[in-house]
Design a protein around this motif. Structure first.
Motif, PDB file in Angstrom:
ATOM      1  N   GLY A 271       9.054  -0.375   8.958  1.00 27.19           N
ATOM      2  CA  GLY A 271       9.071   1.035  10.123  1.00 27.19           C
ATOM      3  C   GLY A 271       7.414   1.489   9.980  1.00 27.19           C
ATOM      4  O   GLY A 271       7.406   2.147  11.592  1.00 27.19           O
ATOM      5  N   TRP A 272       6.761   1.070   9.304  1.00 23.45           N
ATOM      6  CA  TRP A 272       5.331   1.147   9.876  1.00 23.45           C
ATOM      7  C   TRP A 272       4.766   0.289  10.563  1.00 23.45           C
ATOM      8  O   TRP A 272       3.318   0.961  10.968  1.00 23.45           O
ATOM      9  CB  TRP A 272       4.578   0.993   8.453  1.00 23.45           C
ATOM     10  CG  TRP A 272       4.209   2.056   7.774  1.00 23.45           C
ATOM     11  CD1 TRP A 272       5.190   1.912   6.901  1.00 23.45           C
ATOM     12  CD2 TRP A 272       3.551   3.370   7.340  1.00 23.45           C
ATOM     13  NE1 TRP A 272       5.239   2.538   6.167  1.00 23.45           N
ATOM     14  CE2 TRP A 272       4.692   4.249   6.778  1.00 23.45           C
ATOM     15  CE3 TRP A 272       2.939   4.004   8.226  1.00 23.45           C
ATOM     16  CZ2 TRP A 272       4.016   5.277   6.166  1.00 23.45           C
ATOM     17  CZ3 TRP A 272       2.907   4.908   8.122  1.00 23.45           C
ATOM     18  CH2 TRP A 272       3.265   5.761   6.892  1.00 23.45           C
TER      19      TRP A 272
ATOM     20  N   PRO B  54       0.756  -1.516  -0.136  1.00 22.32           N
ATOM     21  CA  PRO B  54      -0.173   0.081   0.219  1.00 22.32           C
ATOM     22  C   PRO B  54       1.506   1.065  -0.010  1.00 22.32           C
ATOM     23  O   PRO B  54       1.845   0.785   0.687  1.00 22.32           O
ATOM     24  CB  PRO B  54      -0.310  -0.044   1.540  1.00 22.32           C
ATOM     25  CG  PRO B  54      -0.297  -1.003   2.584  1.00 22.32           C
ATOM     26  CD  PRO B  54       0.896  -1.821   1.312  1.00 22.32           C
ATOM     27  N   GLY B  55       0.832   2.816  -0.183  1.00 23.58           N
ATOM     28  CA  GLY B  55       0.637   3.879  -0.692  1.00 23.58           C
ATOM     29  C   GLY B  55       0.621   4.443   0.668  1.00 23.58           C
ATOM     30  O   GLY B  55       0.520   3.918   1.561  1.00 23.58           O
ATOM     31  N   ARG B  56       0.958   5.070   1.296  1.00 22.99           N
ATOM     32  CA  ARG B  56       1.998   5.944   2.106  1.00 22.99           C
ATOM     33  C   ARG B  56       0.430   6.095   2.912  1.00 22.99           C
ATOM     34  O   ARG B  56       0.322   6.108   3.766  1.00 22.99           O
ATOM     35  CB  ARG B  56       2.904   7.281   1.721  1.00 22.99           C
ATOM     36  CG  ARG B  56       2.823   7.967   2.855  1.00 22.99           C
ATOM     37  CD  ARG B  56       4.036   9.048   3.318  1.00 22.99           C
ATOM     38  NE  ARG B  56       4.121   9.633   4.476  1.00 22.99           N
ATOM     39  CZ  ARG B  56       3.679  11.627   4.952  1.00 22.99           C
ATOM     40  NH1 ARG B  56       3.288  11.469   3.874  1.00 22.99           N
ATOM     41  NH2 ARG B  56       4.492  11.276   5.655  1.00 22.99           N
TER      42      ARG B  56
ATOM     43  N   LEU C 102       2.137  -0.220  15.930  1.00 21.21           N
ATOM     44  CA  LEU C 102       2.228  -0.379  17.504  1.00 21.21           C
ATOM     45  C   LEU C 102       2.035   0.228  18.348  1.00 21.21           C
ATOM     46  O   LEU C 102       1.454   0.806  19.315  1.00 21.21           O
ATOM     47  CB  LEU C 102       3.406  -1.139  17.732  1.00 21.21           C
ATOM     48  CG  LEU C 102       3.880  -2.604  17.345  1.00 21.21           C
ATOM     49  CD1 LEU C 102       5.265  -3.247  17.424  1.00 21.21           C
ATOM     50  CD2 LEU C 102       2.702  -3.710  17.934  1.00 21.21           C
ATOM     51  N   GLY C 103       2.999   1.701  18.097  1.00 17.14           N
ATOM     52  CA  GLY C 103       2.500   2.583  18.849  1.00 17.14           C
ATOM     53  C   GLY C 103       1.423   3.962  19.100  1.00 17.14           C
ATOM     54  O   GLY C 103       1.304   4.427  19.523  1.00 17.14           O
TER      55      GLY C 103
ATOM     56  N   VAL D  51      -4.295   3.036   8.174  1.00 18.69           N
ATOM     57  CA  VAL D  51      -4.434   2.020   8.933  1.00 18.69           C
ATOM     58  C   VAL D  51      -3.596   2.605  10.444  1.00 18.69           C
ATOM     59  O   VAL D  51      -4.511   1.854  11.150  1.00 18.69           O
ATOM     60  CB  VAL D  51      -3.526   1.304   8.505  1.00 18.69           C
ATOM     61  CG1 VAL D  51      -3.023  -0.024   9.621  1.00 18.69           C
ATOM     62  CG2 VAL D  51      -4.249   0.521   7.473  1.00 18.69           C
ATOM     63  N   VAL D  52      -2.778   3.541  10.155  1.00 13.39           N
ATOM     64  CA  VAL D  52      -2.694   3.251  11.851  1.00 13.39           C
ATOM     65  C   VAL D  52      -3.691   4.456  12.047  1.00 13.39           C
ATOM     66  O   VAL D  52      -3.776   4.060  13.683  1.00 13.39           O
ATOM     67  CB  VAL D  52      -1.010   4.302  11.944  1.00 13.39           C
ATOM     68  CG1 VAL D  52      -0.927   5.351  12.533  1.00 13.39           C
ATOM     69  CG2 VAL D  52      -0.868   3.813  10.789  1.00 13.39           C
ATOM     70  N   VAL D  53      -4.417   5.579  11.457  1.00 11.94           N
ATOM     71  CA  VAL D  53      -5.429   6.125  12.206  1.00 11.94           C
ATOM     72  C   VAL D  53      -6.381   4.678  13.286  1.00 11.94           C
ATOM     73  O   VAL D  53      -6.320   4.984  14.380  1.00 11.94           O
ATOM     74  CB  VAL D  53      -5.727   7.184  11.950  1.00 11.94           C
ATOM     75  CG1 VAL D  53      -6.976   7.503  12.631  1.00 11.94           C
ATOM     76  CG2 VAL D  53      -4.712   8.067  11.354  1.00 11.94           C
TER      77      VAL D  53
END
Length: 236
Positions: free
Chosen positions: A179-180, A11-13, A185-186, A19-21
């Motif tokens: 790094g994602w 996936p792109g940035r 996790l963070g 996903v992180v959100v």
């Protein structure tokens, strides 16, 4: 920065940020669920199965009922989203329209839950607590299934044990680990911490954060889908 797929057609940035959100939203929901809704999780069914076993072993009917309610809610949410998204193939560039519709449905469900939570003063009890618990599990089940349906443009957002294990196993010896994964996790920690802080400072408002985060993730993910459709994409 251009939103392009990675070297392995990942996936792109923009999609990674979405996903992180969503992971942060999961952390927020889990905090409310575990600390205020009968000490069960809304999206981590492995833990709920263990909690169910412990409740049975201690002959605690209330604990068993809470775990079963969470399991049932999660299963219902996952099953509903599986039915809605059936036949849609995920791609690396965006989330399909039906996946986006399911996330918007989750946001609406969380908004209703936030209203009920606020009306209870941030301290629901009895039937209200059970309804909120079932609704939280329904939302997390739907979110988990939506990410499965999204395919290559998504990653798990409600359970990260496997993500952590895979990161350790595949990251050892790699010059540039993904790094994602630490970002996800963070985000779980940040979402949980922010919700806990909000519960302490302004209890009736704590339910707003999960809704806000899921809505933000959907808005972030809408860009790639709209660009795909503008370019003449089909079956998005």
């Amino acid at each position: 920065m251009a939103d392009r797929a990675g070297p392995e057609d990942g996936p792109g940035r923009t999609m990674r940020i979405a996903v992180v959100v969503l992971v942060a939203a999961s952390g927020a929901v889990e905090t409310i669920s575990f600390t205020a809704l009968d000490h069960v999780f809304a999206g981590v069914m492995t833990s709920n199965l263990a909690l169910l076993g412990m409740a049975i072993g201690r002959a605690r009917g209330a604990g068993a009922a809470a775990a079963l309610l969470a399991l049932a809610g999660f299963g219902a949410g996952a099953g509903l989203v599986a039915w809605v998204t059936h036949g849609r193939t995920g791609v690396a560039t965006h989330w399909p329209g039906r996946v986006m519709a399911c996330l918007l449905g989750e946001a609406v469900l969380l908004a209703v839950g936030a209203g009920v939570w606020a009306a209870a003063g941030g301290a629901p009890a009895g039937v209200t607590r059970d309804v909120l618990q079932g609704g939280a599990a329904l939302a997390m089940g739907g979110q988990a299934a939506a990410m499965v349906a999204a395919g290559r443009a998504a990653s798990p957002t409600t359970y990260l044990t496997g993500t952590l294990a895979a990161y350790i196993v595949h990251g050892v010896g790699r010059a540039r680990p993904d790094g994602w994964v630490p970002a996800r996790l963070g985000a779980l920690i940040v979402g949980a911490a922010a919700t806990m802080g909000l519960r302490r400072a302004a209890p009736p408002w704590a339910g707003v954060l999960p809704f806000a985060l899921v809505t933000a993730a959907a808005l972030i993910a809408a860009g790639p889908l709209l660009r795909h459709r503008a370019a003449g994409g089909h079956r998005a």
